[in-house]
Design an enzyme around this catalytic site. Structure first.
Site, short mmCIF file in Angstrom:
data_model
loop_
_atom_site.label_atom_id
_atom_site.label_comp_id
_atom_site.label_asym_id
_atom_site.label_seq_id
_atom_site.Cartn_x
_atom_site.Cartn_y
_atom_site.Cartn_z
N HIS A 62 4.68 -11.00 2.79
CA HIS A 62 4.59 -11.04 1.32
C HIS A 62 5.78 -11.85 0.84
O HIS A 62 6.89 -11.33 0.76
CB HIS A 62 4.67 -9.63 0.74
CG HIS A 62 3.60 -8.70 1.21
ND1 HIS A 62 2.44 -8.49 0.51
CD2 HIS A 62 3.51 -7.91 2.31
CE1 HIS A 62 1.68 -7.61 1.14
NE2 HIS A 62 2.31 -7.24 2.25
N HIS A 178 -6.12 -3.43 4.64
CA HIS A 178 -5.11 -2.38 4.49
C HIS A 178 -5.90 -1.08 4.38
O HIS A 178 -6.65 -0.89 3.43
CB HIS A 178 -4.30 -2.61 3.21
CG HIS A 178 -3.26 -1.56 2.97
ND1 HIS A 178 -1.93 -1.86 2.77
CD2 HIS A 178 -3.33 -0.20 2.89
CE1 HIS A 178 -1.24 -0.75 2.59
NE2 HIS A 178 -2.07 0.28 2.65
N ASP A 314 4.67 -7.55 8.21
CA ASP A 314 4.44 -7.00 6.87
C ASP A 314 5.74 -7.11 6.04
O ASP A 314 6.06 -6.22 5.26
CB ASP A 314 3.93 -5.56 6.92
CG ASP A 314 3.34 -5.09 5.59
OD1 ASP A 314 3.24 -5.90 4.65
OD2 ASP A 314 2.99 -3.90 5.49
#
Ligand code: DOR
Length: 448
Positions: A62, A178, A314
């Site tokens: 991210h 997810h 992640d």
């Protein structure tokens, strides 16, 4: 065209470690062999027996751009990535705005051009109401379609049953999920809130974002994928319980066929466990939650035994200030790219698996799984994305953190290996202590 000859290296590639030299011409690996000789004008690097790996490909980051640049951006986080030996990344769609159509997707590629130090791919995102856009995805434009089957950072939950069914039936690219059941989490959260108010102790995070929530949602994803024959990759497996649902064996089977349903775990599930909430609190608050010591042991074993196919980060940076808020407002996620490979190599030092397995799960497998063209392996003709690792211990200090958020859950940890050099597309990008040159990341190509 620049030429580099790396001599006396210990190559780690395709299940083997062997001594060899490697020649880079321009952006590509031109030759791998013993006793390659330097030519006039070559830059010669003596690896002195150190390990040379293909650069890692992180299939889950991210980087926060656009819209959340106070936490991070493509330039800052790709710098941290190359310092950590990660040469390609695939970025998530929960930005602001979210990546829900082709225009938003191409905007991200345009932003990365000339600013990303590592190679980049961007995921398309699903929502409860973008089915037509999903059906129209160009399979060469994105590694896959992200489906939040559990609510997390951003507002991208897909929970309409008919929509989920149609997405699994019609998606023209691999689906990555997810998996955490939101109603299960909401019920647990209400119980803890009744007892503690907003300031729930961090150690209860794995009881709120529980194993039951993970298991329920992962089961549903697998059921949908089996019903429709979907190519499914379940992200960030955090529990021993979910492992029983996945096929054991290599990603590419002996007969050349590939698993259609695959699993990923993340570095923090291998390095932390429940007891660490006392020391690190919200620094290790993430979704899904870091769970028990027994889950950590099971995940390490699952990587060693090919039940889990991919290792990723992640990487999800939030500012230090944001992380200081009471439990219910402290965002989930931790910055990881800069120390993920050395943390994985720490698992090698501890004897859980060998370095070739790290390369398999963190470079080869993501390349194969997402059909990444000419990367992820040390092969003649492939792009020269390389990382040289040396076994010199170092201790992580806050001042060395390159992520914009400026902190790391590994501060104070000593790792036995460090990143000596990283090359991206044939050019040195990290020299062991500093970033080198201009950003040279390229758009990943998907050979499908
Ligand atoms: O911990 C997490 N942080 N899990 C997610 O699913 C999202 C991520 C983020 O974007 O902060």
């Amino acid at each position: 065209m620049s030429h580099t000859l790396i001599v006396n290296a210990r190559l780690v590639n395709e299940g083997r470690e062997f001594e060899a030299d490697l020649r880079i011409e321009g952006e590509r690996i031109a030759a791998i062999g013993s006793s390659l000789s330097a030519r006039p004008g070559d830059t010669v690097v003596d690896a002195a027996g150190r390990r040379l790996l293909p650069g890692m490909i992180d299939d889950q980051v991210h980087f926060r751009e656009p819209g959340l640049e106070h936490k991070a951006d493509i330039a800052s986080e790709s710098a941290a990535a190359v310092a950590g030996g990660l040469t390609s990344f695939m970025d998530m769609p929960n930005t602001s705005p979210p990546t829900l159509d082709a225009t938003a997707l191409e905007d991200k590629y345009a932003r990365a051009a000339g600013r990303a130090r590592a190679n980049y791919g961007f995921y398309f995102g699903a929502s409860n109401d973008n089915l037509e856009a999903v059906r129209g995805i160009d399979p060469r434009a994105t590694p896959g379609l992200k489906v939040f089957m559990g609510a997390s950072t951003g507002n991208m939950l897909v929970d309409a049953p008919d929509t989920l069914d149609a997405i699994f039936r019609d998606a023209p690219v691999p689906i990555i999920t997810h998996c955490e059941d939101t109603p299960t989490i909401d019920a647990a959260l209400a119980e803890y809130r009744a007892k503690y108010g907003d300031d729930i102790p961090a150690r209860f995070h794995p009881d709120i974002r529980s194993r039951e929530a993970c298991l329920k949602s992962t089961r549903l994803a697998l059921e949908l994928a089996r019903r429709h024959g979907t190519r499914l990759h379940v992200l960030h497996i955090s529990t021993a319980d979910e492992l029983a649902l996945f096929e054991r064996g290599p990603l590419v089977r002996a007969d050349g066929s590939r698993k259609r349903i695959t699993a990923e775990t993340c570095i923090h599930f291998l390095r932390f466990e429940r007891a660490d909430y006392e020391r690190l609190g919200h620094q290790i608050k993430c979704n899904p939650a870091i769970k028990d010591a027994s889950d950590r042991a099971a995940l390490l074993q699952a990587l060693a035994e090919d039940v889990v196919d991919v290792l990723a980060t992640d990487h999800a940076p939030h500012t230090w200030e944001e992380k200081q808020a009471p439990y219910v407002r402290a965002p989930s996620g931790l910055p990881l790219v800069q120390f993920a490979l050395v943390a994985a190599l720490e698992c090698v030092h501890e004897g859980h698996f060998d370095a070739a397995r790290v390369v398999q799960k963190f470079a080869h497998a993501p390349a194969q799984l997402f059909d990444v063209k000419e990367r992820g392996f040390l092969r003649e003709g492939y792009y020269a994305d390389l990382v040289l690792v040396e076994d010199t211990p170092f201790t992580v200090r806050r001042e060395d953190v390159l992520s914009r958020c400026g902190w790391s859950p590994f501060e104070g940890s000593t790792f036995r290996s460090r990143i000596a050099s990283t090359w991206v597309n044939g050019t040195l990008a990290w020299d062991g202590s500093a970033l080198v040159g201009a950003p040279r990341g390229r758009r990943l190509e998907f050979d499908r």
